[in-house]
Design an enzyme around this catalytic site. Structure first.
Site, PDB file in Angstrom:
ATOM      1  N   ARG A  96       1.789   1.524  -6.172  1.00 31.46           N
ATOM      2  CA  ARG A  96       2.072   0.444  -5.222  1.00 31.46           C
ATOM      3  C   ARG A  96       0.824  -0.360  -4.896  1.00 31.46           C
ATOM      4  O   ARG A  96       0.901  -1.482  -4.413  1.00 31.46           O
ATOM      5  CB  ARG A  96       2.634   1.036  -3.927  1.00 31.46           C
ATOM      6  CG  ARG A  96       3.907   1.819  -4.119  1.00 31.46           C
ATOM      7  CD  ARG A  96       4.158   2.725  -2.951  1.00 31.46           C
ATOM      8  NE  ARG A  96       4.357   1.974  -1.742  1.00 31.46           N
ATOM      9  CZ  ARG A  96       5.571   1.727  -1.248  1.00 31.46           C
ATOM     10  NH1 ARG A  96       6.632   2.182  -1.862  1.00 31.46           N
ATOM     11  NH2 ARG A  96       5.711   1.023  -0.157  1.00 31.46           N
TER      12      ARG A  96
ATOM     13  N   GLU B 266       0.893  -9.731 -17.729  1.00 28.66           N
ATOM     14  CA  GLU B 266       0.520  -8.843 -16.625  1.00 28.66           C
ATOM     15  C   GLU B 266      -0.044  -7.511 -17.086  1.00 28.66           C
ATOM     16  O   GLU B 266      -0.690  -6.833 -16.301  1.00 28.66           O
ATOM     17  CB  GLU B 266       1.690  -8.636 -15.660  1.00 28.66           C
ATOM     18  CG  GLU B 266       2.853  -7.873 -16.178  1.00 28.66           C
ATOM     19  CD  GLU B 266       3.936  -7.711 -15.102  1.00 28.66           C
ATOM     20  OE1 GLU B 266       3.606  -7.640 -13.914  1.00 28.66           O
ATOM     21  OE2 GLU B 266       5.107  -7.662 -15.471  1.00 28.66           O
TER      22      GLU B 266
ATOM     23  N   LYS C   7       5.567 -10.280 -18.891  1.00 26.27           N
ATOM     24  CA  LYS C   7       5.230  -8.904 -19.283  1.00 26.27           C
ATOM     25  C   LYS C   7       3.919  -8.858 -20.050  1.00 26.27           C
ATOM     26  O   LYS C   7       3.045  -8.050 -19.790  1.00 26.27           O
ATOM     27  CB  LYS C   7       6.379  -8.392 -20.167  1.00 26.27           C
ATOM     28  CG  LYS C   7       6.996  -7.063 -19.989  1.00 26.27           C
ATOM     29  CD  LYS C   7       7.121  -6.489 -18.617  1.00 26.27           C
ATOM     30  CE  LYS C   7       7.629  -7.375 -17.627  1.00 26.27           C
ATOM     31  NZ  LYS C   7       8.034  -7.511 -16.432  1.00 26.27           N
TER      32      LYS C   7
ATOM     33  N   HIS D 154       6.996 -31.866 -27.168  1.00 28.76           N
ATOM     34  CA  HIS D 154       6.768 -32.973 -26.220  1.00 28.76           C
ATOM     35  C   HIS D 154       5.441 -32.801 -25.480  1.00 28.76           C
ATOM     36  O   HIS D 154       5.343 -33.062 -24.289  1.00 28.76           O
ATOM     37  CB  HIS D 154       7.938 -33.037 -25.226  1.00 28.76           C
ATOM     38  CG  HIS D 154       9.225 -33.386 -25.890  1.00 28.76           C
ATOM     39  ND1 HIS D 154       9.536 -34.654 -26.336  1.00 28.76           N
ATOM     40  CD2 HIS D 154      10.270 -32.591 -26.267  1.00 28.76           C
ATOM     41  CE1 HIS D 154      10.718 -34.654 -26.908  1.00 28.76           C
ATOM     42  NE2 HIS D 154      11.195 -33.419 -26.891  1.00 28.76           N
TER      43      HIS D 154
ATOM     44  N   ASN E 137       0.271  -0.254   6.357  1.00 23.35           N
ATOM     45  CA  ASN E 137       0.751  -1.080   5.246  1.00 23.35           C
ATOM     46  C   ASN E 137       1.410  -2.289   5.882  1.00 23.35           C
ATOM     47  O   ASN E 137       2.336  -2.152   6.677  1.00 23.35           O
ATOM     48  CB  ASN E 137       1.767  -0.322   4.382  1.00 23.35           C
ATOM     49  CG  ASN E 137       2.335  -1.225   3.290  1.00 23.35           C
ATOM     50  OD1 ASN E 137       1.674  -2.159   2.845  1.00 23.35           O
ATOM     51  ND2 ASN E 137       3.578  -0.981   2.892  1.00 23.35           N
ATOM     52  N   GLY E 138       0.942  -3.481   5.548  1.00 29.30           N
ATOM     53  CA  GLY E 138       1.519  -4.707   6.099  1.00 29.30           C
ATOM     54  C   GLY E 138       0.409  -5.682   6.445  1.00 29.30           C
ATOM     55  O   GLY E 138      -0.752  -5.483   6.089  1.00 29.30           O
TER      56      GLY E 138
ATOM     57  N   LYS F 193       2.967  -2.813  -7.224  1.00 32.40           N
ATOM     58  CA  LYS F 193       4.365  -2.722  -7.652  1.00 32.40           C
ATOM     59  C   LYS F 193       5.271  -3.581  -6.782  1.00 32.40           C
ATOM     60  O   LYS F 193       6.214  -4.170  -7.278  1.00 32.40           O
ATOM     61  CB  LYS F 193       4.837  -1.265  -7.589  1.00 32.40           C
ATOM     62  CG  LYS F 193       6.269  -1.073  -8.060  1.00 32.40           C
ATOM     63  CD  LYS F 193       6.469  -1.536  -9.478  1.00 32.40           C
ATOM     64  CE  LYS F 193       7.888  -1.412  -9.959  1.00 32.40           C
ATOM     65  NZ  LYS F 193       8.089  -2.035 -11.287  1.00 32.40           N
TER      66      LYS F 193
ATOM     67  N   TRP G  71      -3.762  -1.994  -1.465  1.00 30.91           N
ATOM     68  CA  TRP G  71      -3.779  -3.226  -2.264  1.00 30.91           C
ATOM     69  C   TRP G  71      -4.289  -4.282  -1.304  1.00 30.91           C
ATOM     70  O   TRP G  71      -3.642  -4.600  -0.324  1.00 30.91           O
ATOM     71  CB  TRP G  71      -2.388  -3.574  -2.765  1.00 30.91           C
ATOM     72  CG  TRP G  71      -2.382  -4.777  -3.669  1.00 30.91           C
ATOM     73  CD1 TRP G  71      -2.901  -4.869  -4.941  1.00 30.91           C
ATOM     74  CD2 TRP G  71      -1.877  -6.075  -3.368  1.00 30.91           C
ATOM     75  NE1 TRP G  71      -2.719  -6.130  -5.441  1.00 30.91           N
ATOM     76  CE2 TRP G  71      -2.098  -6.893  -4.494  1.00 30.91           C
ATOM     77  CE3 TRP G  71      -1.248  -6.626  -2.263  1.00 30.91           C
ATOM     78  CZ2 TRP G  71      -1.712  -8.228  -4.543  1.00 30.91           C
ATOM     79  CZ3 TRP G  71      -0.845  -7.951  -2.302  1.00 30.91           C
ATOM     80  CH2 TRP G  71      -1.090  -8.742  -3.444  1.00 30.91           C
TER      81      TRP G  71
ATOM     82  N   CYS H 258       0.844  -1.189   0.000  1.00 30.55           N
ATOM     83  CA  CYS H 258       0.000   0.000   0.000  1.00 30.55           C
ATOM     84  C   CYS H 258       0.883   1.244   0.000  1.00 30.55           C
ATOM     85  O   CYS H 258       2.064   1.181   0.242  1.00 30.55           O
ATOM     86  CB  CYS H 258      -0.876  -0.002   1.241  1.00 30.55           C
ATOM     87  SG  CYS H 258      -1.790  -1.534   1.429  1.00 30.55           S
TER      88      CYS H 258
ATOM     89  N   GLU I 191      10.453 -14.105 -19.272  1.00 31.95           N
ATOM     90  CA  GLU I 191      10.219 -12.710 -18.880  1.00 31.95           C
ATOM     91  C   GLU I 191       9.238 -12.054 -19.839  1.00 31.95           C
ATOM     92  O   GLU I 191       8.317 -11.334 -19.434  1.00 31.95           O
ATOM     93  CB  GLU I 191      11.545 -11.954 -18.849  1.00 31.95           C
ATOM     94  CG  GLU I 191      11.433 -10.450 -18.672  1.00 31.95           C
ATOM     95  CD  GLU I 191      10.632 -10.024 -17.447  1.00 31.95           C
ATOM     96  OE1 GLU I 191      10.383 -10.848 -16.557  1.00 31.95           O
ATOM     97  OE2 GLU I 191      10.219  -8.852 -17.404  1.00 31.95           O
TER      98      GLU I 191
END
Ligand code: AGP
Length: 593
Positions: free
Chosen positions: A27, A477, A474, A493, A101-102, A588, A75, A2, A470
Site C-alpha cells: 500500500r 508503471e 501497465k 495525424h 493514514n490520511g 496500491k 506513502w 499507508c 490499459e
C-alpha cells in the site's frame, strides 16, 4: 495509502505488527516504523526510518517482548521521504505516540491556532495531531482530549494512538481512511487492511467514520465522538494465508495474472444461482429508469470503465459517459435529467473517487460502486455495491481486478439487455481462452528483442484501443518505459512523427471490422523503422502475427487481449530487475487527492 497495524494482547506485538506491515507494504513503502512498550524503562520505544519493512525487521531484532505496539508503512503525502517524517510520530513530551493514514487539510491552521508554543521535529500533518492530543490532555481526560482533537480535524484519518502514561491501551479512530478491528485468541489487532489480521484474528469489525475504540488486552470498547458507547458488529474473516502469499510465483503480479481464469469463473458462481442472476433487481430497475449512466474511476479502473461503456451501450442502448474521477470531482460536466452513477474501484478507497461520491450524494443521485473490497468506504457509502470477488490484489499493478471489473460490467450490461446471448457460456469461453494462452505463452522472448527504446506505443481501434490504454499504463508503471496507448487511426495525424528506427509499436487486433485498417497503420509505422508486435485473435490472424489468441465474444475481447499486454509489462520489468510488485513512487490505493 499507508499501512497501519496495531496489537494488544498476549503475544509479542512486534511479531504481529511486522507480519502485518509486510503484508500491507504494497500500500505504500517509502518508510516504515513501529513503537513497542519497553517495560524496563516504562516508555514506548520508537523504531523508524526510510526504506522497506525488512530494514525495520533488522533494526528491531534485539527489542524486548512487548504485548502492545503500533506500526506503519508510509506513502509520503506531506514532507520528504526521510526518517523525521516517518511514522510513528510523538507529542512534544513523547507521552503520545501515533501512526496515521490520511491527510489533515487544516493542519497548518490548527498549528497556528492551538500550537504556537509547541516544537515540531517533522513536516507532517500527523505530528500536529499528536501535539493537539497532548495539549488538550493537560485539562481533559485522554479520551476527551482525543475526541476534542478529532472534531477539529478536516480531511481523512485512520489513527492508532498510544499513551505512555497508560501502556495497557491502544486508542484507534477513523474518518474516510479504512481501519479494521480484529479479535482472536491472541488479542486485538487493528489494521488498515483485512490481510494484516490473517493468522491472528478470527473475526473483524470495520470501523465506521467518526467512531473510535479503546482496546485493552481483555476488552475493547467502541464510541462515537460524543463519547457515547456503540455496539460492535464482528464478522468472520474469510481470508487465509494463500490469499496473502505468492505461492509458487516469483511475484504477486504473476500470481494474479494466472488467477484471472478462476476469477472470471468465481464471479459467475457468485452472480448466478443456476441461470438466475443474483444482481439485485432494484439496481437494474434504477439504471433502466435513468436516462444516462456515468462511469467514474481512476487508472486501470477507468480503463475497465471504457470497456463497460461499450458493452452497456451495445447490449442495452443506454447512453454511457466515462470520466476520470479527479476531473469529474471538480469539473462536473452537464448531467442528464436522471443520471445513474457507477464508481469502479479495486480498493474502494480512492480519494479522487470519494470526492465524486460526496458531490453526487449531495445532488441525491443513485450510485453503484463496483469494488473488490465490500468493507471499503466507497462500497459502504454508495446506494448499491457489487463485489469483484477477485481476492486480495497485492501487486500495485492491477491485473485480475481489471479482468474482474470488465466481467462484472459485462454481467450488468447483460442484465440491462434483452439477454439474447448466453453470457455465462461466453464468459466461460473467455476464461478458457485466457487459460490456453497462459499455458503456452512465449512473451518473454518477444519482449527481450522489442523493448530496446525509451518509448513504446500500443495501437488499436475500438475496444482494442481501450485495451491499449490499459496496456500502456501497465508497461509504464512497472518498467518505467514512456508508453502511449493510441488510437491506431489517429497516429498519422501527428504522433507518427515520434516513430523512428526500432520504436516499439504493439498492435492489438480483435475486431474484424477494423482488421485491415489497423494493419495498414502498422505498415505506416514499419515504413518508418518501427519494430512491431501483433496481438490478434485466431479468426483474424495472419500467419506471422506474434501472439494469436483463441477468439471470444466480440464484446469480451478485452478479457483476452489484455493478458499478453500484462505479461509484456511484467517481463519488461523483470528484464530490468525492477521491483515488479512495488514499483517506485506508487502505492496500491491512492487515498489522497
Ligand atoms: C493500476 O495498475 C494502478 N495501480 C492504478 O491506476 C489504479 O488502478 C488506480 O489508482 C485506481 O485504483 P482503484 O481501482 O483502487 O480505485
Amino acid at each position: 495509502m499507508c499501512g497501519i497495524v496495531g496489537f494488544i494482547g498476549n503475544k509479542n506485538a512486534k511479531e504481529v505488527i511486522l507480519n502485518g506491515l509486510s503484508r500491507l507494504e504494497y500500500r505504500g513503502y517509502d518508510s516504515a516504523g513501529l513503537s513497542l512498550f519497553n517495560s524496563r524503562y516504562r516508555v514506548f520505544d520508537v523504531f523508524k526510518d526510510e526504506g522497506r519493512v525488512q530494514k525495520l525487521i533488522d533494526s528491531t531484532k534485539e527489542s524486548q517482548f512487548s504485548n502492545i505496539g503500533i506500526g506503519h508503512t508510509r506513502w509520503a503525502t506531506h514532507g520528504k521521504v526521510n526518517k523525521e517524517n516517518s511514522h510513528p510520530h510523538y507529542s512534544q513530551t513523547r507521552r503520545f505516540i501515533i501512526v496515521h493514514n490520511g491527510v489533515i487539510e487544516n493542519y497548518q491552521q490548527l498549528k497556528d491556532q492551538y500550537l504556537k508554543n509547541s516544537s515540531f521535529v517533522s513536516e507532517t500533518d500527523t505530528e500536529v495531531i499528536a501535539q493537539l492530543i497532548e495539549t488538550f490532555s493537560q485539562t481533559l481526560n485522554v479520551e476527551t482530549a482525543i475526541t476534542t482533537t478529532l472534531k477539529l480535524l478536516h480531511g481523512s484519518y485512520a489513527l492508532l494512538i498510544l499513551d505512555s502514561n497508560d501502556p495497557e491501551k491502544i486508542y484507534a479512530a477513523k474518518y474516510k481512511s479504512p481501519l479494521i478491528i480484529g479479535k482472536g485468541d491472541a488479542g486485538i489487532t487493528i489494521a488498515s487492511d483485512l490481510m494484516a489480521l490473517v493468522g491472528y484474528s478470527t473475526d473483524y469489525h470495520a470501523l465506521d467514520d467518526k467512531t473510535f475504540i479503546v482496546a485493552r488486552p481483555d476488552n475493547i470498547r467502541l464510541f462515537n465522538l460524543n463519547n457515547e458507547s456503540l455496539d460492535f458488529h464482528f464478522k468472520p474473516i474469510e481470508l487465509d494465508d494463500s490469499d496473502t502469499t505468492k505461492g509458487e510465483y516469483a511475484h504477486f503480479m504473476m500470481k494474479e495474472v494466472h488467477e484471472q481464469p478462476s476469477v472470471v469463473r468465481r464471479i459467475l458462481t457468485n452472480y448466478f444461482d443456476k441461470d438466475a442472476s443474483l444482481i439485485k433487481p432494484e439496481i437494474i430497475d434504477q439504471i433502466k429508469s435513468s436516462d444516462r449512466i456515468f462511469i467514474l474511476a481512476a487508472g486501470t479502473s477507468m480503463h475497465a470503465g471504457l470497456i463497460g461503456k461499450q458493452m452497456i451501450e451495445k447490449m442495452s442502448s443506454i447512453p454511457v459517459e466515462v470520466h476520470i474521477a479527479s476531473e469529474f470531482a471538480y469539473h462536473q460536466p452537464l448531467l442528464s435529467k436522471k443520471p445513474f452513477f457507477i464508481l469502479v474501484t479495486q480498493s474502494g478507497e480512492t480519494a479522487d473517487l470519494r470526492a465524486c461520491l460526496v458531490n453526487i450524494k449531495d445532488q441525491n443521485y443513485p450510485i453503484l460502486t463496483i469494488t473488490n473490497v465490500p468493507t471499503s468506504t466507497l462500497a459502504r457509502e454508495a446506494s448499491y455495491a457489487l463485489e469483484l470477488f477477485a481476492g486480495p490484489e497485492i501487486a500495485v499493478a492491477s491485473t485480475k481486478a481489471y479482468v474482474a471489473q470488465v466481467t462484472v460490467l459485462s454481467l450488468l450490461a447483460y442484465e440491462l439487455s434483452s439477454k439474447n446471448i448466453d453470457i455465462k457460456k461466453e464468459l466461460s469461453i473467455a476464461a478458457t481462452s485466457i487459460e490456453n494462452f497462459l499455458a503456452s505463452e512465449n512473451i518473454r522472448e518477444h519482449v527481450r528483442n522489442l523493448l530496446t527504446r525509451r518509448n513504446c506505443f500500443f495501437i488499436g481501434r475500438g475496444l482494442d484501443y481501450f485495451v491499449g490504454l490499459e496496456a500502456a499504463l501497465k508497461l509504464k508503471e512497472i518498467s518505467y518505459i514512456q508508453t502511449e496507448g493510441f488510437a491506431a487511426g489517429e497516429l498519422k495525424h501527428g504522433t507518427i512523427a515520434l516513430i523512428e528506427d526500432k520504436t516499439p509499436v504493439i498492435a492489438i487486433i480483435s475486431d474484424p471490422k477494423i482488421n485491415g485498417n489497423t494493419r495498414s497503420n502498422l505498415k505506416e509505422v514499419q515504413a518508418r523503422g518501427a519494430s512491431t508486435l501483433i496481438i490478434s485473435t485466431r479468426d483474424l490472424a495472419y500467419p506471422d502475427d506474434d501472439v494469436i489468441l483463441d477468439p471470444v465474444h466480440p464484446l469480451l475481447t478485452p478479457l483476452i487481449t489484455v493478458v499478453p499486454t500484462q505479461l509484456i509489462a511484467y517481463y519488461a520489468a523483470l528484464e530490468r530487475s525492477y521491483d515488479i510488485d512495488k514499483p517506485r513512487n506508487l502505492a496500491k490505493s491512492v487515498t489522497v487527492e
